[in-house]
Scaffold this active site. Structure first.
Site, short mmCIF file in Angstrom:
data_model
loop_
_atom_site.label_atom_id
_atom_site.label_comp_id
_atom_site.label_asym_id
_atom_site.label_seq_id
_atom_site.Cartn_x
_atom_site.Cartn_y
_atom_site.Cartn_z
N GLY A 176 0.91 -0.68 0.28
CA GLY A 176 -0.23 -0.20 -0.28
C GLY A 176 0.59 1.56 0.06
N GLY B 17 -1.20 4.56 -0.88
CA GLY B 17 -1.73 5.04 0.44
C GLY B 17 -0.79 6.67 0.78
N GLN B 18 -2.26 6.55 1.90
CA GLN B 18 -1.48 8.29 2.14
C GLN B 18 -0.43 7.80 2.90
N ALA C 248 -4.15 -2.28 2.62
CA ALA C 248 -6.18 -2.56 3.56
C ALA C 248 -7.23 -1.65 2.43
N SER D 282 -9.71 0.50 3.44
CA SER D 282 -9.29 1.22 4.68
C SER D 282 -10.18 1.98 4.82
N SER E 204 -5.54 -0.96 14.42
CA SER E 204 -6.29 0.66 14.34
C SER E 204 -7.30 0.62 15.70
N GLU F 203 -10.00 1.41 15.36
CA GLU F 203 -11.34 0.95 15.54
C GLU F 203 -11.28 -0.36 15.92
N TYR G 252 -14.75 -3.92 9.09
CA TYR G 252 -13.47 -2.94 8.93
C TYR G 252 -13.09 -3.25 10.21
N ASN H 133 -12.77 10.55 0.72
CA ASN H 133 -14.35 10.40 1.25
C ASN H 133 -13.83 10.12 2.92
N GLY I 81 -22.58 12.78 7.81
CA GLY I 81 -22.99 12.27 8.42
C GLY I 81 -23.94 12.29 9.81
N ARG J 274 -12.71 11.43 17.11
CA ARG J 274 -11.93 11.38 16.66
C ARG J 274 -10.98 12.02 17.74
P1 NAP Z 1 -5.21 4.53 2.60
O1 NAP Z 1 -4.47 5.51 1.85
O2 NAP Z 1 -6.53 3.81 1.96
O3 NAP Z 1 -4.60 2.95 1.48
C1 NAP Z 1 -4.48 2.05 2.01
C2 NAP Z 1 -3.22 1.09 0.91
O4 NAP Z 1 -3.53 -0.47 0.93
C3 NAP Z 1 -3.89 1.52 -0.67
O5 NAP Z 1 -2.27 2.34 -1.17
C4 NAP Z 1 -4.23 0.69 -1.97
O6 NAP Z 1 -4.01 0.39 -3.20
C5 NAP Z 1 -3.63 -0.46 -0.91
N1 NAP Z 1 -4.54 -1.75 -0.87
C6 NAP Z 1 -5.90 -1.69 -1.38
N2 NAP Z 1 -6.35 -3.13 -1.43
C7 NAP Z 1 -5.14 -3.31 -1.68
C8 NAP Z 1 -5.03 -4.86 -1.29
N3 NAP Z 1 -5.70 -5.82 -1.95
N4 NAP Z 1 -3.59 -5.37 -1.74
C9 NAP Z 1 -2.10 -4.60 -1.40
N5 NAP Z 1 -3.13 -3.66 -1.25
C10 NAP Z 1 -4.06 -3.10 -1.46
O7 NAP Z 1 -4.94 3.81 3.84
P2 NAP Z 1 -3.85 4.89 5.19
O8 NAP Z 1 -5.08 6.27 5.57
O9 NAP Z 1 -2.90 5.02 4.05
O10 NAP Z 1 -3.98 3.65 6.07
C11 NAP Z 1 -2.86 3.00 6.09
C12 NAP Z 1 -3.46 1.77 6.47
O11 NAP Z 1 -3.46 2.41 8.39
C13 NAP Z 1 -4.29 0.77 6.35
O12 NAP Z 1 -4.53 -0.88 6.33
C14 NAP Z 1 -5.39 1.35 7.60
O13 NAP Z 1 -6.06 0.95 7.41
C15 NAP Z 1 -4.13 1.08 8.70
N6 NAP Z 1 -4.64 2.53 9.58
C16 NAP Z 1 -5.10 3.70 8.97
C17 NAP Z 1 -5.61 4.38 10.01
C18 NAP Z 1 -5.48 6.38 9.16
O14 NAP Z 1 -6.05 7.22 10.31
N7 NAP Z 1 -5.23 6.46 8.37
C19 NAP Z 1 -5.78 4.80 11.36
C20 NAP Z 1 -5.06 3.43 11.82
C21 NAP Z 1 -4.82 1.77 10.81
P3 NAP Z 1 -5.23 1.06 -3.58
O15 NAP Z 1 -5.13 2.82 -4.04
O16 NAP Z 1 -4.31 1.30 -5.63
O17 NAP Z 1 -6.22 1.08 -3.31
N1 GDD Z 2 -15.95 9.56 5.80
C1 GDD Z 2 -17.84 10.07 6.52
N2 GDD Z 2 -17.78 10.50 5.80
N3 GDD Z 2 -17.49 10.22 8.09
C2 GDD Z 2 -17.98 11.20 8.12
C3 GDD Z 2 -19.43 11.82 7.68
C4 GDD Z 2 -18.89 11.50 5.93
O1 GDD Z 2 -19.72 12.40 5.65
N4 GDD Z 2 -19.95 12.23 8.65
C5 GDD Z 2 -19.17 12.33 9.60
N5 GDD Z 2 -18.49 11.47 9.72
C6 GDD Z 2 -18.09 10.55 11.08
C7 GDD Z 2 -17.85 9.12 10.94
O2 GDD Z 2 -19.01 8.15 11.51
C8 GDD Z 2 -16.94 8.49 11.97
O3 GDD Z 2 -17.68 8.90 13.13
C9 GDD Z 2 -15.82 9.97 11.81
O4 GDD Z 2 -16.96 10.93 11.23
C10 GDD Z 2 -14.88 9.97 10.73
O5 GDD Z 2 -15.20 9.19 10.17
P1 GDD Z 2 -13.56 8.47 9.12
O6 GDD Z 2 -12.98 9.97 8.17
O7 GDD Z 2 -14.82 6.92 7.96
O8 GDD Z 2 -12.54 8.34 9.61
P2 GDD Z 2 -13.30 6.00 10.66
O9 GDD Z 2 -12.79 6.73 12.20
O10 GDD Z 2 -14.22 6.04 10.85
O11 GDD Z 2 -11.67 5.57 10.40
C11 GDD Z 2 -10.74 5.83 10.36
O12 GDD Z 2 -9.84 6.27 11.32
C12 GDD Z 2 -9.20 4.25 11.67
C13 GDD Z 2 -9.00 4.51 12.97
O13 GDD Z 2 -9.72 4.84 14.16
C14 GDD Z 2 -9.90 5.63 8.40
O14 GDD Z 2 -8.79 5.46 8.77
C15 GDD Z 2 -9.28 3.62 9.32
O15 GDD Z 2 -8.73 2.74 7.95
C16 GDD Z 2 -8.85 3.69 10.37
O16 GDD Z 2 -8.35 2.86 10.72
#
Ligand code: NAP
Ligand code: GDD
Length: 325
Positions: free
Chosen positions: A11, A14-15, A85, A87, A128, A130, A154, A192, A216, A222
């Site tokens: 990945g 990804g971010q 993932a 994600s 995570s 989550e 997830y 998104n 929503g 968070r």
């Molecule tokens: P992201 O921007 O959605 O990046 C996810 C990456 O995974 C992308 O490069 C995506 O490729 C790749 N991927 C998806 N499906 C795959 C598959 N089947 N095989 C190989 N690669 C695949 O997520 P992120 O925010 O960077 O997060 C990185 C990791 O940390 C994820 O595992 C996420 O669940 C976890 N995490 C994130 C947060 C957060 O707040 N950001 C917090 C806790 C844990 P494509 O773009 O080509 O689909």
């Molecule tokens: N995406 C989204 N879109 N979320 C919304 C919206 C909307 O229009 N309106 C309200 N929310 C609320 C969601 O219901 C959630 O409570 C909060 O905003 C954060 O949503 P997200 O930004 O989608 O993140 P997340 O907390 O569900 O998940 C992220 O954080 C996890 C770690 O706690 C992701 O990065 C996961 O991959 C990561 O594991």
């Protein structure tokens, strides 16, 4: 001359993958990363634009173990960062099986490849907050010892990943570590996810390119940090003297409403005139509150975040304004 360390990042586009790749290059690593096949190749590597010439990209998919074993044999990484993932939590309700495949079988495919082909590799698992679901300690925080009762497909899949990492670590004496990361954001966050959705739409409204922001649950809270700080934690975790699990968080929590208010106020606008609630953004089961206690990683590994909620949002707002202007 000392051999360079070799990191393989699943990945990488990804971010987190993109920031981690930049960070590891700055530490003199050789960096390899996986790309998933996509019919549209344009933009697939846009987050890697700064470093495109310096990283090695290989097609692989976490659901295809043969692609992972091939890479492990070819690259011979010293460290693997498993960031790939599906994600998005809300999308995991729409695509539970695919989400589970990428996380559960993706992690197992990597673990089996390590166990069978190179037991010296260190693996970081992107676990995570989550996974906690709505479980909160009496003092309002979640920490390593907090029970985990996830409330999304997830979260359930990530909990399997977390547990199987611990199981393989204990069973086979492998260097496998979990980072239990709370939400982290940046200008590279997918549009998104709520932070960049709010920032992007607010900037468009400011520039008369839009006039409504549909959201929503505004009451959810968070613990939001900056992705740049969190990729440093990943590297520290994997370079510790022993494998272990660490919570990584700022310790400060804000509601989605706070996020909206800060962003609109920063742009001199009143959010009330533009926000509309749309039920399609609600989840079948909500995770209401996240606030992490990261005392362990701060005291054992010396990690601390540089960005606050406000400076993280300032960075994101500035980047969006620059993009549209
Ligand atoms: P992201 O921007 O959605 O990046 C996810 C990456 O995974 C992308 O490069 C995506 O490729 C790749 N991927 C998806 N499906 C795959 C598959 N089947 N095989 C190989 N690669 C695949 O997520 P992120 O925010 O960077 O997060 C990185 C990791 O940390 C994820 O595992 C996420 O669940 C976890 N995490 C994130 C947060 C957060 O707040 N950001 C917090 C806790 C844990 P494509 O773009 O080509 O689909
Ligand atoms: N995406 C989204 N879109 N979320 C919304 C919206 C909307 O229009 N309106 C309200 N929310 C609320 C969601 O219901 C959630 O409570 C909060 O905003 C954060 O949503 P997200 O930004 O989608 O993140 P997340 O907390 O569900 O998940 C992220 O954080 C996890 C770690 O706690 C992701 O990065 C996961 O991959 C990561 O594991």
């Amino acid at each position: 001359m000392k051999n360079k360390k070799r990191a393989l990042i699943t990945g990488i586009n990804g971010q987190d993958g993109s920031y981690l790749a930049e960070y590891l290059l700055s530490k003199d690593y050789e960096v390899f990363g996986t790309l998933k096949r996509n019919s549209v190749v344009e933009n697939q590597t846009s987050r890697l634009n700064n470093i495109f010439e310096n990283v090695n990209l290989e097609y692989a998919d976490l659901t295809d173990m043969s692609s992972l074993t091939r890479l492990i044999k070819q690259v011979k990484p010293t460290e693997i960062y498993n960031l790939g993932a599906q994600s998005h939590v809300k999308i995991s309700f729409d695509q539970p099986i695919y989400t589970t495949n990428t996380i559960v079988f993706g992690t197992l495919n990597l673990l089996e490849s390590i166990r069978l082909f190179d037991t010296n590799i260190r693996l970081y698992q992107a676990s995570s907050s989550e996974m906690f679901g709505n479980s909160i300690d009496g003092d309002g925080f979640q920490r390593e010892s907090t029970p985990m009762y996830p409330v999304s497909p997830y979260g359930c899949a990530k909990l399997f990943g977390y547990n199987i990492i611990r199981n393989y670590r204990h069973s086979y004496k492998l260097f496998l570590s979990n980072g239990i990361l709370f939400n982290h954001e940046s200008p590279r966050r997918g549009l998104n996810f709520v932070t960049n959705k709010v920032v992007n739409e607010a900037v468009k409204i400011k520039l008369n390119l839009s006039n409504v922001l549909e959201l929503g649950n505004l009451q959810a809270t968070r613990d939001w940090g900056h992705a740049k700080d969190y990729v440093e934690a990943m590297h520290l975790i994997l370079n510790h003297d022993k494998p272990d699990d660490f919570v990584c968080a700022t310790g400060v929590s804000h509601s989605v409403q706070d996020l909206v208010d800060y962003t609109f106020n920063k742009l001199d606008m009143d959010p009330k005139s533009y926000i509309k609630i749309n039920k399609k953004y609600l989840r079948p089961e909500e995770l209401s509150h996240l606030k992490g206690d990261s005392t362990k990683i701060r005291s054992e590994l010396g990690w601390k975040p540089n960005y606050t909620f406000e400076t993280m949002l300032d960075d994101m707002i500035e980047a969006r304004l620059k993009l549209y202007k």
